[in-house]
Design a protein around this motif. Structure first.
Motif, PDB file in Angstrom:
ATOM      1  N   ILE A 215      17.465 -24.902  43.922  1.00  0.00           N
ATOM      2  CA  ILE A 215      17.024 -24.976  42.524  1.00  0.00           C
ATOM      3  C   ILE A 215      15.611 -24.426  42.385  1.00  0.00           C
ATOM      4  O   ILE A 215      15.310 -23.669  41.439  1.00  0.00           O
ATOM      5  N   LYS A 216      14.758 -24.758  43.323  1.00  0.00           N
ATOM      6  CA  LYS A 216      13.394 -24.224  43.288  1.00  0.00           C
ATOM      7  C   LYS A 216      13.422 -22.702  43.402  1.00  0.00           C
ATOM      8  O   LYS A 216      12.650 -21.998  42.742  1.00  0.00           O
ATOM      9  N   GLY A 217      14.316 -22.171  44.229  1.00  0.00           N
ATOM     10  CA  GLY A 217      14.447 -20.724  44.371  1.00  0.00           C
ATOM     11  C   GLY A 217      14.940 -20.074  43.085  1.00  0.00           C
ATOM     12  O   GLY A 217      14.478 -18.986  42.714  1.00  0.00           O
ATOM     13  N   ALA A 218      15.882 -20.729  42.396  1.00  0.00           N
ATOM     14  CA  ALA A 218      16.373 -20.195  41.125  1.00  0.00           C
ATOM     15  C   ALA A 218      15.257 -20.185  40.084  1.00  0.00           C
ATOM     16  O   ALA A 218      15.138 -19.237  39.297  1.00  0.00           O
ATOM     17  N   LEU A 219      14.433 -21.211  40.092  1.00  0.00           N
ATOM     18  CA  LEU A 219      13.301 -21.275  39.164  1.00  0.00           C
ATOM     19  C   LEU A 219      12.264 -20.207  39.505  1.00  0.00           C
ATOM     20  O   LEU A 219      11.721 -19.542  38.620  1.00  0.00           O
ATOM     21  N   ALA A 220      12.001 -20.032  40.796  1.00  0.00           N
ATOM     22  CA  ALA A 220      11.036 -19.010  41.225  1.00  0.00           C
ATOM     23  C   ALA A 220      11.521 -17.617  40.861  1.00  0.00           C
ATOM     24  O   ALA A 220      10.743 -16.764  40.415  1.00  0.00           O
ATOM     25  N   GLY A 221      12.815 -17.378  41.036  1.00  0.00           N
ATOM     26  CA  GLY A 221      13.367 -16.084  40.664  1.00  0.00           C
ATOM     27  C   GLY A 221      13.215 -15.818  39.184  1.00  0.00           C
ATOM     28  O   GLY A 221      12.955 -14.688  38.753  1.00  0.00           O
ATOM     29  N   ASN A 222      13.324 -16.870  38.377  1.00  0.00           N
ATOM     30  CA  ASN A 222      13.238 -16.712  36.931  1.00  0.00           C
ATOM     31  C   ASN A 222      11.831 -16.380  36.448  1.00  0.00           C
ATOM     32  O   ASN A 222      11.645 -15.998  35.298  1.00  0.00           O
ATOM     33  N   VAL A 223      10.843 -16.508  37.328  1.00  0.00           N
ATOM     34  CA  VAL A 223       9.484 -16.109  36.982  1.00  0.00           C
ATOM     35  C   VAL A 223       9.422 -14.606  36.707  1.00  0.00           C
ATOM     36  O   VAL A 223       8.630 -14.142  35.887  1.00  0.00           O
TER      37      VAL A 223
ATOM     38  N   VAL B 281      11.389 -21.848  33.716  1.00  0.00           N
ATOM     39  CA  VAL B 281       9.941 -21.966  33.872  1.00  0.00           C
ATOM     40  C   VAL B 281       9.319 -21.556  32.541  1.00  0.00           C
ATOM     41  O   VAL B 281       9.662 -20.499  31.989  1.00  0.00           O
ATOM     42  N   LEU B 282       8.426 -22.378  32.013  1.00  0.00           N
ATOM     43  CA  LEU B 282       7.806 -22.108  30.717  1.00  0.00           C
ATOM     44  C   LEU B 282       6.679 -21.096  30.895  1.00  0.00           C
ATOM     45  O   LEU B 282       5.534 -21.447  31.165  1.00  0.00           O
ATOM     46  N   LYS B 283       7.030 -19.823  30.724  1.00  0.00           N
ATOM     47  CA  LYS B 283       6.086 -18.729  31.007  1.00  0.00           C
ATOM     48  C   LYS B 283       5.234 -18.351  29.805  1.00  0.00           C
ATOM     49  O   LYS B 283       4.396 -17.457  29.908  1.00  0.00           O
ATOM     50  N   ASN B 284       5.458 -19.023  28.681  1.00  0.00           N
ATOM     51  CA  ASN B 284       4.669 -18.772  27.484  1.00  0.00           C
ATOM     52  C   ASN B 284       3.805 -19.997  27.203  1.00  0.00           C
ATOM     53  O   ASN B 284       4.319 -21.111  27.045  1.00  0.00           O
ATOM     54  N   GLU B 285       2.488 -19.805  27.139  1.00  0.00           N
ATOM     55  CA  GLU B 285       1.558 -20.933  26.999  1.00  0.00           C
ATOM     56  C   GLU B 285       1.749 -21.664  25.675  1.00  0.00           C
ATOM     57  O   GLU B 285       1.737 -22.898  25.623  1.00  0.00           O
ATOM     58  N   TRP B 286       1.933 -20.911  24.575  1.00  0.00           N
ATOM     59  CA  TRP B 286       2.111 -21.557  23.270  1.00  0.00           C
ATOM     60  C   TRP B 286       3.366 -22.416  23.267  1.00  0.00           C
ATOM     61  O   TRP B 286       3.346 -23.561  22.790  1.00  0.00           O
ATOM     62  N   LEU B 287       4.451 -21.883  23.784  1.00  0.00           N
ATOM     63  CA  LEU B 287       5.708 -22.631  23.815  1.00  0.00           C
ATOM     64  C   LEU B 287       5.564 -23.871  24.687  1.00  0.00           C
ATOM     65  O   LEU B 287       6.029 -24.962  24.315  1.00  0.00           O
ATOM     66  N   ALA B 288       4.922 -23.712  25.845  1.00  0.00           N
ATOM     67  CA  ALA B 288       4.720 -24.852  26.736  1.00  0.00           C
ATOM     68  C   ALA B 288       3.945 -25.961  26.023  1.00  0.00           C
ATOM     69  O   ALA B 288       4.333 -27.138  26.058  1.00  0.00           O
ATOM     70  N   LYS B 289       2.865 -25.591  25.350  1.00  0.00           N
ATOM     71  CA  LYS B 289       2.046 -26.585  24.648  1.00  0.00           C
ATOM     72  C   LYS B 289       2.820 -27.243  23.522  1.00  0.00           C
ATOM     73  O   LYS B 289       2.665 -28.438  23.262  1.00  0.00           O
ATOM     74  N   SER B 290       3.671 -26.467  22.834  1.00  0.00           N
ATOM     75  CA  SER B 290       4.454 -27.031  21.731  1.00  0.00           C
ATOM     76  C   SER B 290       5.431 -28.085  22.232  1.00  0.00           C
ATOM     77  O   SER B 290       5.843 -28.974  21.468  1.00  0.00           O
ATOM     78  N   LEU B 291       5.803 -28.005  23.504  1.00  0.00           N
ATOM     79  CA  LEU B 291       6.709 -28.987  24.111  1.00  0.00           C
ATOM     80  C   LEU B 291       5.958 -30.085  24.836  1.00  0.00           C
ATOM     81  O   LEU B 291       6.569 -30.987  25.423  1.00  0.00           O
ATOM     82  N   GLY B 292       4.610 -29.994  24.825  1.00  0.00           N
ATOM     83  CA  GLY B 292       3.787 -30.998  25.497  1.00  0.00           C
ATOM     84  C   GLY B 292       3.573 -30.717  26.962  1.00  0.00           C
ATOM     85  O   GLY B 292       3.201 -31.617  27.730  1.00  0.00           O
TER      86      GLY B 292
ATOM     87  N   THR C 287       2.386 -27.580  30.167  1.00  0.00           N
ATOM     88  CA  THR C 287       1.440 -26.517  30.471  1.00  0.00           C
ATOM     89  C   THR C 287       2.211 -25.274  30.899  1.00  0.00           C
ATOM     90  O   THR C 287       3.391 -25.347  31.255  1.00  0.00           O
ATOM     91  N   GLN C 288       1.533 -24.138  30.839  1.00  0.00           N
ATOM     92  CA  GLN C 288       2.186 -22.888  31.236  1.00  0.00           C
ATOM     93  C   GLN C 288       2.675 -22.964  32.677  1.00  0.00           C
ATOM     94  O   GLN C 288       1.999 -23.501  33.548  1.00  0.00           O
ATOM     95  N   PHE C 289       3.860 -22.455  32.925  1.00  0.00           N
ATOM     96  CA  PHE C 289       4.561 -22.449  34.212  1.00  0.00           C
ATOM     97  C   PHE C 289       5.086 -23.831  34.605  1.00  0.00           C
ATOM     98  O   PHE C 289       5.461 -24.051  35.762  1.00  0.00           O
ATOM     99  N   ALA C 290       5.123 -24.756  33.639  1.00  0.00           N
ATOM    100  CA  ALA C 290       5.807 -26.027  33.884  1.00  0.00           C
ATOM    101  C   ALA C 290       7.310 -25.772  33.994  1.00  0.00           C
ATOM    102  O   ALA C 290       7.823 -24.764  33.507  1.00  0.00           O
ATOM    103  N   VAL C 291       8.011 -26.698  34.631  1.00  0.00           N
ATOM    104  CA  VAL C 291       9.448 -26.539  34.901  1.00  0.00           C
ATOM    105  C   VAL C 291      10.259 -27.496  34.041  1.00  0.00           C
ATOM    106  O   VAL C 291       9.925 -28.689  33.910  1.00  0.00           O
ATOM    107  N   ILE C 292      11.316 -26.963  33.457  1.00  0.00           N
ATOM    108  CA  ILE C 292      12.323 -27.794  32.799  1.00  0.00           C
ATOM    109  C   ILE C 292      13.605 -27.731  33.611  1.00  0.00           C
ATOM    110  O   ILE C 292      14.141 -26.650  33.859  1.00  0.00           O
ATOM    111  N   PHE C 293      14.044 -28.885  34.075  1.00  0.00           N
ATOM    112  CA  PHE C 293      15.357 -29.019  34.713  1.00  0.00           C
ATOM    113  C   PHE C 293      16.029 -30.183  34.001  1.00  0.00           C
ATOM    114  O   PHE C 293      15.822 -31.343  34.350  1.00  0.00           O
ATOM    115  N   ARG C 294      16.788 -29.862  32.985  1.00  0.00           N
ATOM    116  CA  ARG C 294      17.415 -30.882  32.145  1.00  0.00           C
ATOM    117  C   ARG C 294      18.896 -30.956  32.461  1.00  0.00           C
ATOM    118  O   ARG C 294      19.670 -30.048  32.120  1.00  0.00           O
ATOM    119  N   TYR C 295      19.278 -32.048  33.119  1.00  0.00           N
ATOM    120  CA  TYR C 295      20.699 -32.307  33.395  1.00  0.00           C
ATOM    121  C   TYR C 295      21.208 -33.295  32.354  1.00  0.00           C
ATOM    122  O   TYR C 295      20.611 -34.351  32.130  1.00  0.00           O
TER     123      TYR C 295
END
Length: 362
Positions: free
Chosen positions: A150-158, A337-348, A350-358
């Motif tokens: 999963i970490k590799g899939a997230l890293a690839g998505n960067v 991976v939240l690669k947009n700072e504005w979007l990350a902040k709007s969700l509470g 930081t930039q490059f934070a990870v969402i893994f929602r099961y």
């Protein structure tokens, strides 16, 4: 096939719960003025960055730069209309703006502007593919192995050329590769982290059929998604990979999925056998932009996924800009991976934070 023709044939995702209230767009730019004031210039800058690169991305097309300039002007014209009348584009969202840009490029005969970039990055990623599989196979613990996958899939998505932060980094650094991307993934617990709940379920009961809506070509698909696919196959799952019907940014298309999976089969017998037995299937998703509208999927995909018991949405466009609030009748994972700072902040976050929602089946 022309967009208007195949869109008429598209169908509602059979796994979508309450499709009558489903809205693909997480952010409504019509009602949210602050979001509109951010995203309109942000997307304009993205189109401008591509305009400046169009010639080098398409060296075999002497008209590429001029076409890109024309499309950029038409995109600016649309934004000007929207600023004076937000109802000029319905619905007004990140998804529809990106689709307008992609359709515009194709209408001016720039059909796959990122093709050479995708091909180059994918071939380079395959040079690391075997080593990545060896690294994963060296992990014996079930939970530890899946966390690495999963970490590799997230890293690839960067590796997303649609992100300003990432594209700036890739353009200025020749040393930023998969290993460096792995280091950018925040330590657990992630910003949104249901991994422990999901891995307990997976360990107890492997899935029969997994459908993955994939994102970018290159490192994302080859080093991020394919090892994940391989492990699902090893557990006995059938895997359906859904790629874009039409090119969009550096997203992997359906036709490219076939090429890359066949290439992966040269390195991996698990993938090779799965292709020959029909356990690994590729299909077009019916989309002509980088986002995902689950009420407009290709009929082939809808038929294939009826028996699926896990849906995976990978990347910001499919899992955050669209479908963050989507509910399914089967288990689902939304990861990005939240690669947009504005979007990350709007969700509470930081930039490059990870969402893994099961989310278990609704």
């Amino acid at each position: 096939m022309a967009k208007d023709i195949w869109e008429k044939k598209n169908q509602i995702c059979p796994l979508l719960k309450e499709p009558e209230v489903y809205n693909p767009d997480t952010i409504d730019l019509l009602d949210n003025e602050n979001a509109r004031n951010y995203w309109l210039p942000c997307l304009e800058a993205m189109v401008e960055r591509f305009t400046n690169k169009a010639g080098s991305l398409n060296p075999d097309n002497p008209e590429a730069s001029e076409i890109a300039k024309i499309c950029y002007q038409e995109f600016q014209d649309l934004l000007a209309k929207i600023k004076s009348d937000p109802l000029a584009l319905k619905p007004l969202s990140i998804r529809t703006l990106l689709e307008f840009n992609e359709d515009n490029l194709r209408s001016h005969n720039l059909k796959d502007a990122w093709h050479m970039q995708k091909e180059s990055e994918s071939l380079q990623a395959f040079q690391e593919f075997n080593d990545r599989l060896i690294d994963i196979d060296s992990i014996n613990d079930f939970e530890e192995k899946w966390q690495e996958l999963i970490k590799g899939a997230l890293a690839g998505n960067v590796f997303d050329w649609g992100s300003f932060a990432v594209s700036s980094l890739l353009e200025t650094s020749t040393r930023f590769g998969f290993g460096e991307a792995m280091k950018t993934i925040e330590r657990r617990p992630w910003f949104h982290d249901n991994f422990d709940v999901w891995i307990t379920h997976l360990n107890r009961q492997p899935y029969k059929c997994v459908v993955i809506f994939v994102d970018n070509a290159g490192v994302d698909f080859v080093l991020g998604v394919l090892p994940l696919v391989r492990e699902f196959l090893s557990l006995g799952s059938k895997v359906i990979l859904a790629g874009n019907s039409s090119p969009s940014l550096n997203d992997v298309t359906y036709s490219e999925l076939n090429v890359y999976c066949c290439k992966a089969a040269e390195y991996c017998n698990v993938i090779k056998n799965a292709i020959s037995t029909g356990k690994l299937v590729t299909v077009e998703n019916g989309q002509h932009g980088p986002c995902l509208d689950l009420t407009s999927l290709s009929p082939e995909l809808c038929n294939l996924i009826k028996a699926s018991d896990l849906v995976i949405l990978e990347g910001m466009a499919r899992a955050i800009h669209t479908n963050l609030d989507a509910k399914f009748t089967v288990d689902s994972i939304k990861m990005a991976v939240l690669k947009n700072e504005w979007l990350a902040k709007s969700l509470g976050a930081t930039q490059f934070a990870v969402i893994f929602r099961y989310e278990p089946a609704a």
